[in-house]
Design an enzyme around this catalytic site. Sequence first.
Site, PDB file in Angstrom:
ATOM      1  N   THR A 226      18.347   1.862   4.737  1.00  0.00           N
ATOM      2  CA  THR A 226      16.899   2.274   4.644  1.00  0.00           C
ATOM      3  C   THR A 226      16.046   1.482   5.139  1.00  0.00           C
ATOM      4  OG1 THR A 226      17.378   3.281   2.239  1.00  0.00           O
ATOM      5  CG2 THR A 226      15.373   2.269   2.478  1.00  0.00           C
ATOM      6  N   VAL A 255      17.167  12.216  -5.070  1.00  0.00           N
ATOM      7  CA  VAL A 255      16.160  11.535  -4.665  1.00  0.00           C
ATOM      8  C   VAL A 255      16.487   9.971  -5.197  1.00  0.00           C
ATOM      9  CG1 VAL A 255      13.628  10.812  -4.885  1.00  0.00           C
ATOM     10  CG2 VAL A 255      14.447  13.382  -4.753  1.00  0.00           C
ATOM     11  N   THR A 277      16.634  -1.976  -0.868  1.00  0.00           N
ATOM     12  CA  THR A 277      17.734  -1.124  -0.013  1.00  0.00           C
ATOM     13  C   THR A 277      18.998  -1.264  -0.778  1.00  0.00           C
ATOM     14  OG1 THR A 277      18.277  -2.812   1.616  1.00  0.00           O
ATOM     15  CG2 THR A 277      16.330  -1.476   2.285  1.00  0.00           C
ATOM     16  N   GLY A 280      20.512   3.167  -4.526  1.00  0.00           N
ATOM     17  CA  GLY A 280      19.095   3.584  -5.213  1.00  0.00           C
ATOM     18  C   GLY A 280      19.149   3.583  -6.772  1.00  0.00           C
TER      19      GLY A 280
HETATM   20  N1  ASP Z   1      18.215   3.013  -1.335  1.00  0.00           N
HETATM   21  C1  ASP Z   1      18.567   4.343  -0.400  1.00  0.00           C
HETATM   22  C2  ASP Z   1      18.947   5.355  -1.506  1.00  0.00           C
HETATM   23  O1  ASP Z   1      19.639   5.255  -2.766  1.00  0.00           O
HETATM   24  C3  ASP Z   1      19.932   4.059   0.198  1.00  0.00           C
HETATM   25  C4  ASP Z   1      20.031   2.611   0.889  1.00  0.00           C
HETATM   26  O2  ASP Z   1      19.218   1.993   1.007  1.00  0.00           O
HETATM   27  O3  ASP Z   1      21.343   2.587   1.325  1.00  0.00           O
HETATM   28  O4  ASP Z   1      18.471   6.559  -1.195  1.00  0.00           O
END
Ligand code: ASP
Length: 380
Positions: A226, A255, A277, A280
């Site tokens: 992200t 989401v 990040t 999530g």
């Molecule tokens: N935080 C993001 C999500 O869960 C994914 C990530 O940062 O790896 O969609």
Amino acid sequence: MSVPPRELDRRHFMGLSASAAAAACGSTSGLAGETRRSLSPEPRRLRTRPVLVGSGNCLPGMKAAFPRLVAGEAPLDVAIDVVKVVEADPEDRSVGLGGHPNEDGVVQLDAAVMDGATHNSGAVAAIENILHPSEVARLVMERTDHCMIVGRGAYEFARAHGHEHVELLTPQTRRIWLRWKETLSERDDRFPPPSAEDSKQASRSRREAELLAQADAILAERPTGTIHCSALSVAGEVACTTTTSGLSWKIPGRVGDSPIVGAGLYCDAEAGSAGATGRGEAAILSAGSHAVTELLRGGASPLEAGLEVLRRVTRQARRAAAWQPGLVDEAGVPTFGLNFYVLGLDGGCAGVTLRGGGEYAVAEPDGGVRLEQLVALHEA
Ligand code: ASP
């Protein structure tokens, strides 16, 4: 003058709740909040040194946009321009164009922006075929009375504002996704794809064999990623944005934290800014970015605030492991990744992670634009 019924109801309700709260607290005043000293008085806003902090993939965008923050541009304009570089980069597989798709091979993006000066936010979730979801999130904030628009509605909203329809699945990500699909199960009718070694033997092009080897390396671990950027302007105002293609091969419509205010990002003109990040679901369940910002408000340094929320996330994961055993290892350390990027109103900043290495990006006048090592809560 007649009062519309909705407004009347709201006033009636607010009047009732104010007096109910006063009664519960034993106050003799009708409006307790107005007559008592605030627990969090508004700090004096200081002119400060401009700072950007964010995930490691912010580096190219920060290099290009930081001089504008130094020149006095608004922090949200600069933060969005930082992340747009990666939204448009087909080589970054975690954001925008070239981001890994969902189970069905469709790239669905999540993004949000938040502005400390106006305490307003906007977000889009599960939006398809739009190159710059961060800009659409900003339009939601500035051109509607809403905080989030999702799916088809978000796409139509973006199109109405002149955003072009763009195919976000690149030839490379389509092939990686197809390989994922073909290796997913032995209980379907798809044959396993040729291995990278077989392709070499069959003297297919070197490029082809390289691509397959790269795909296998990606598939060995579930790819995540992200981009988050928090900004502090010379006028002492904060703003932030987070944008992502989310978890690779996610269930369509899933989401993550990135577009959720309080989870994937949060800022407050009285406290600072933070973003996340990584997993999530863990950032949502801890209201992570809001929790970090509240600790800043209470006087914690950016480093202390970030690590403290990661301690909470660790305890929460241990409890959740009762029904989802793989979430922590034998030592009780989370097996997933989660990072926070934290920015205080005085320009102090930090990048923290649950375990292991990794880098975050910082831009400040005295130290330049650079990558720093994330501080890990647990040993790798
Ligand atoms: N935080 C993001 C999500 O869960 C994914 C990530 O940062 O790896 O969609």
